[in-house]
Design an enzyme around this catalytic site. Structure first.
Site, mmCIF file in Angstrom:
data_model
loop_
_atom_site.group_PDB
_atom_site.id
_atom_site.type_symbol
_atom_site.label_atom_id
_atom_site.label_comp_id
_atom_site.label_asym_id
_atom_site.label_seq_id
_atom_site.Cartn_x
_atom_site.Cartn_y
_atom_site.Cartn_z
ATOM 1 C CG HIS A 60 -2.022 -0.956 1.185
ATOM 2 N ND1 HIS A 60 -3.046 -0.979 2.100
ATOM 3 C CD2 HIS A 60 -2.291 -1.940 0.281
ATOM 4 C CE1 HIS A 60 -3.894 -1.941 1.774
ATOM 5 N NE2 HIS A 60 -3.452 -2.544 0.682
ATOM 6 C CE1 TYR A 109 -5.780 2.985 11.284
ATOM 7 C CE2 TYR A 109 -5.097 3.490 9.050
ATOM 8 C CZ TYR A 109 -4.922 2.780 10.221
ATOM 9 O OH TYR A 109 -3.899 1.880 10.330
ATOM 10 N N PRO A 127 -3.739 -0.728 18.761
ATOM 11 C CG PRO A 127 -5.498 -2.147 18.198
ATOM 12 C CD PRO A 127 -4.896 -1.421 19.341
ATOM 13 C CE LYS A 159 4.271 3.029 13.549
ATOM 14 N NZ LYS A 159 4.150 2.506 12.192
ATOM 15 C CE1 TYR A 185 -1.082 3.556 9.557
ATOM 16 C CE2 TYR A 185 -0.123 2.958 7.435
ATOM 17 C CZ TYR A 185 -1.087 2.772 8.414
ATOM 18 O OH TYR A 185 -2.032 1.786 8.263
HETATM 19 C C1 LIG Z 1 -6.436 -8.253 18.470
HETATM 20 C C2 LIG Z 1 -5.056 -7.762 18.166
HETATM 21 C C3 LIG Z 1 -4.838 -7.000 17.002
HETATM 22 C C4 LIG Z 1 -3.570 -6.527 16.711
HETATM 23 N N1 LIG Z 1 -3.390 -5.797 15.568
HETATM 24 C C5 LIG Z 1 -2.139 -5.351 15.269
HETATM 25 C C6 LIG Z 1 -1.870 -4.636 14.053
HETATM 26 O O1 LIG Z 1 -2.765 -4.373 13.244
HETATM 27 N N2 LIG Z 1 -0.597 -4.256 13.780
HETATM 28 C C7 LIG Z 1 0.442 -4.552 14.646
HETATM 29 O O2 LIG Z 1 1.597 -4.233 14.338
HETATM 30 N N3 LIG Z 1 0.211 -5.220 15.802
HETATM 31 C C8 LIG Z 1 -1.038 -5.627 16.131
HETATM 32 N N4 LIG Z 1 -1.244 -6.336 17.265
HETATM 33 C C9 LIG Z 1 -0.105 -6.607 18.132
HETATM 34 C C10 LIG Z 1 0.686 -7.791 17.658
HETATM 35 O O3 LIG Z 1 -0.161 -8.875 17.416
HETATM 36 C C11 LIG Z 1 1.698 -8.104 18.752
HETATM 37 O O4 LIG Z 1 2.486 -6.969 18.961
HETATM 38 C C12 LIG Z 1 2.573 -9.309 18.419
HETATM 39 O O5 LIG Z 1 1.828 -10.502 18.492
HETATM 40 C C13 LIG Z 1 3.750 -9.386 19.391
HETATM 41 O O6 LIG Z 1 4.445 -10.591 19.211
HETATM 42 P P1 LIG Z 1 5.164 -11.302 20.428
HETATM 43 O O7 LIG Z 1 5.780 -12.503 19.848
HETATM 44 O O8 LIG Z 1 6.018 -10.320 21.123
HETATM 45 O O9 LIG Z 1 4.006 -11.670 21.453
HETATM 46 P P2 LIG Z 1 2.831 -12.732 21.273
HETATM 47 O O10 LIG Z 1 2.367 -12.771 19.874
HETATM 48 O O11 LIG Z 1 1.850 -12.432 22.349
HETATM 49 O O12 LIG Z 1 3.538 -14.115 21.580
HETATM 50 C C14 LIG Z 1 3.903 -14.513 22.878
HETATM 51 C C15 LIG Z 1 3.891 -16.026 22.948
HETATM 52 O O13 LIG Z 1 4.334 -16.428 24.233
HETATM 53 C C16 LIG Z 1 3.511 -17.493 24.681
HETATM 54 N N5 LIG Z 1 3.538 -17.543 26.152
HETATM 55 C C17 LIG Z 1 2.914 -16.727 27.034
HETATM 56 N N6 LIG Z 1 3.180 -17.106 28.289
HETATM 57 C C18 LIG Z 1 4.005 -18.162 28.214
HETATM 58 C C19 LIG Z 1 4.614 -18.984 29.173
HETATM 59 N N7 LIG Z 1 4.409 -18.799 30.472
HETATM 60 N N8 LIG Z 1 5.389 -19.993 28.755
HETATM 61 C C20 LIG Z 1 5.615 -20.230 27.432
HETATM 62 N N9 LIG Z 1 5.044 -19.471 26.467
HETATM 63 C C21 LIG Z 1 4.257 -18.441 26.848
HETATM 64 C C22 LIG Z 1 2.143 -17.151 24.135
HETATM 65 O O14 LIG Z 1 1.296 -18.286 24.062
HETATM 66 C C23 LIG Z 1 2.504 -16.594 22.764
HETATM 67 O O15 LIG Z 1 2.532 -17.599 21.778
HETATM 68 C C24 LIG Z 1 -2.502 -6.817 17.600
HETATM 69 C C25 LIG Z 1 -2.713 -7.559 18.753
HETATM 70 C C26 LIG Z 1 -3.973 -8.026 19.045
HETATM 71 C C27 LIG Z 1 -4.185 -8.820 20.320
#
Ligand SMILES: Cc1cc2nc3c(=O)[nH]c(=O)nc-3n(C[C@H](O)[C@H](O)[C@H](O)COP(=O)(O)OP(=O)(O)OC[C@H]3O[C@@H](n4cnc5c(N)ncnc54)[C@H](O)[C@@H]3O)c2cc1C
Length: 390
Positions: free
Chosen positions: A72, A200, A292, A296, A383
């Site tokens: 985009h 948006y 969200p 970011k 952005y």
């Molecule tokens: C509904 C929603 C919409 C979103 N939309 C956007 C968007 O449009 N754009 C954007 O950039 N970001 C968005 N985000 C944010 C983005 O999804 C997160 O920033 C991203 O998932 C971060 O990745 P992570 O690996 O750090 O954490 P997570 O994806 O949360 O992964 C953490 C992992 O650790 C595991 N875990 C937790 N506790 C334990 C434990 N005790 N032992 C072992 N494993 C464990 C979990 O099961 C999970 O698999 C959104 C988030 C949500 C919830």
């Protein structure tokens, strides 16, 4: 069992770190509380910054994102009944790529499986200890059997509800938080996206966002009350409410259909500092959350991993400079993304206590953003993602 790096969490942060370390010949195990299917089924982010795509490409896992992702070059902001396009590419030379987090996760999982690398899914009761010494230990249970993993470093990639941040002594960590008085009700549907680019919408009934995951799969959101429940929103009600928040032309052309996923997410800004505690590092959602609106969260997680993987690779090559600078480098970028996400959220949502005057001020600010070259550029560069070394 002994490894160089124990990674807790197989979300995008943990999987990407595992991938980058393996490419550098560093031995890492990932422990994940959930099953692989559960992790893949979580519908989350979908907008990737250029820097994220570049890192996936450099890491050899960007092929499908390049093939299937939608690039985009602009984004639309609608308010006071009118849509305004911000030309991201003209203003910054960059764009964003729409490619679902689930797809990034799948690509990383497949690359990991193809290389025969270990991910322990359904690892229960994970505990981290002795990370203030040279010999950290991770304990966990798998299929009822207790395991002890000795390592050089622990990477806490276990998301907002993980255990790594909680394991840090309270006096060593400081948290900053803002909880917003509303949530996002999101639906995924196999319908034609409302437009070729994201829209948006600021509306008197609340914010809405028309987004997508592909040319045939839409992702739409409505601002809703925190107390609201998915059961209160049959598909017909969702589409009717979305139409009232769109301009007549958009509403008329909106392709509607049955939802294939529907969920409510609360909105929060959160930062925990610092991100290093001896030999434990926090990364991604384990240490920061953004609403969200600015898209970011995933991009920040990828940026943390870019710095963390480089620091660990540097360590094994003989220098601890990257490790020492990890927290400060990440936090500078994180706070700037926190500011942008907070600002964009504040611009577009309806807050329960917004006075009529404040509301008109927000209209004026958006008017400035879309009509001033300087303000549009400031919006666009945030952005698409700030440069890494700026
Ligand atoms: C509904 C929603 C919409 C979103 N939309 C956007 C968007 O449009 N754009 C954007 O950039 N970001 C968005 N985000 C944010 C983005 O999804 C997160 O920033 C991203 O998932 C971060 O990745 P992570 O690996 O750090 O954490 P997570 O994806 O949360 O992964 C953490 C992992 O650790 C595991 N875990 C937790 N506790 C334990 C434990 N005790 N032992 C072992 N494993 C464990 C979990 O099961 C999970 O698999 C959104 C988030 C949500 C919830």
């Amino acid at each position: 069992m002994r490894v160089q790096v124990a990674i807790i969490g197989a979300g995008p942060s943990g999987l990407l770190l595992g991938h980058l370390l393996a490419r550098a010949g560093i031995d890492a195990v990932i422990l994940e509380r959930r099953s692989a299917e559960y992790v893949l089924g979580r519908i989350r982010a979908g907008v990737l910054e250029q820097g994220t795509i570049d890192l996936l490409t450099e890491a050899g896992i960007g092929d499908r994102a390049h093939r299937e992702g939608l690039v985009h070059h602009g984004v639309e902001i609608a308010f006071a009944g009118q849509r305004h396009r911000i030309d991201l590419h003209k203003l910054t030379g960059k764009g964003v790529t729409v490619y679902g987090q689930t797809e990034v996760t799948r690509d990383l999982m497949e690359a990991r499986a193809a290389s025969g690398l270990t991910t322990v899914y359904e690892a229960m009761d994970v505990r981290v200890e002795a990370f203030d010494t040279a010999n950290p230990i991770v304990h966990y249970f798998k299929d009822g059997v207790s395991h002890r993993l000795a390592c050089d470093f622990i990477a806490g990639c276990d998301g907002y509800h993980g255990i790594c941040r909680e394991s840090v002594p309270a006096g060593a960590i400081k948290t900053y938080e803002r909880v917003y008085p509303f949530g996002w009700l999101g639906i995924l549907s196999d319908t034609r996206p409302a437009s070729e680019e994201l829209i948006y919408v600021r509306h008197e009934r609340g914010f809405s966002l028309c987004s997508m995951r592909s040319a045939t799969r839409s992702r739409h959101y409505l601002q809703c009350a925190l107390t609201d429940r998915v059961e209160n929103w049959p598909d017909d009600r969702f589409w009717a409410e979305l139409k009232t928040r769109l301009d007549p032309e958009m509403a008329e052309n909106l392709d509607t259909g049955p939802s294939i996923e529907k969920s409510i997410a609360p909105l929060r800004s959160f930062v925990a500092e610092p991100m290093r505690f001896g030999r434990l590092f926090l990364a991604g959602d384990a240490t920061h959350i953004v609403p969200p609106t600015g898209a970011k969260g995933l991009n920040l997680a990828v940026a943390d991993i870019r710095y963390l993987s480089a620091a660990l690779i540097e360590h094994y090559a003989g220098s601890d400079q990257g490790i020492d600078e990890y927290s400060a480098k990440c936090l500078r970028r994180i706070w700037r993304a926190e500011r942008f996400s907070w600002w964009f959220t504040s611009m577009l949502h309806r807050f329960p206590d917004t006075a009529a005057f404040d509301s008109r001020i927000l209209d004026a600010e958006l008017d400035y953003v879309v009509h001033s070259h300087a303000a549009s550029t400031a919006f666009a560069e945030n952005y698409v993602g700030l440069p890494f070394d700026a």
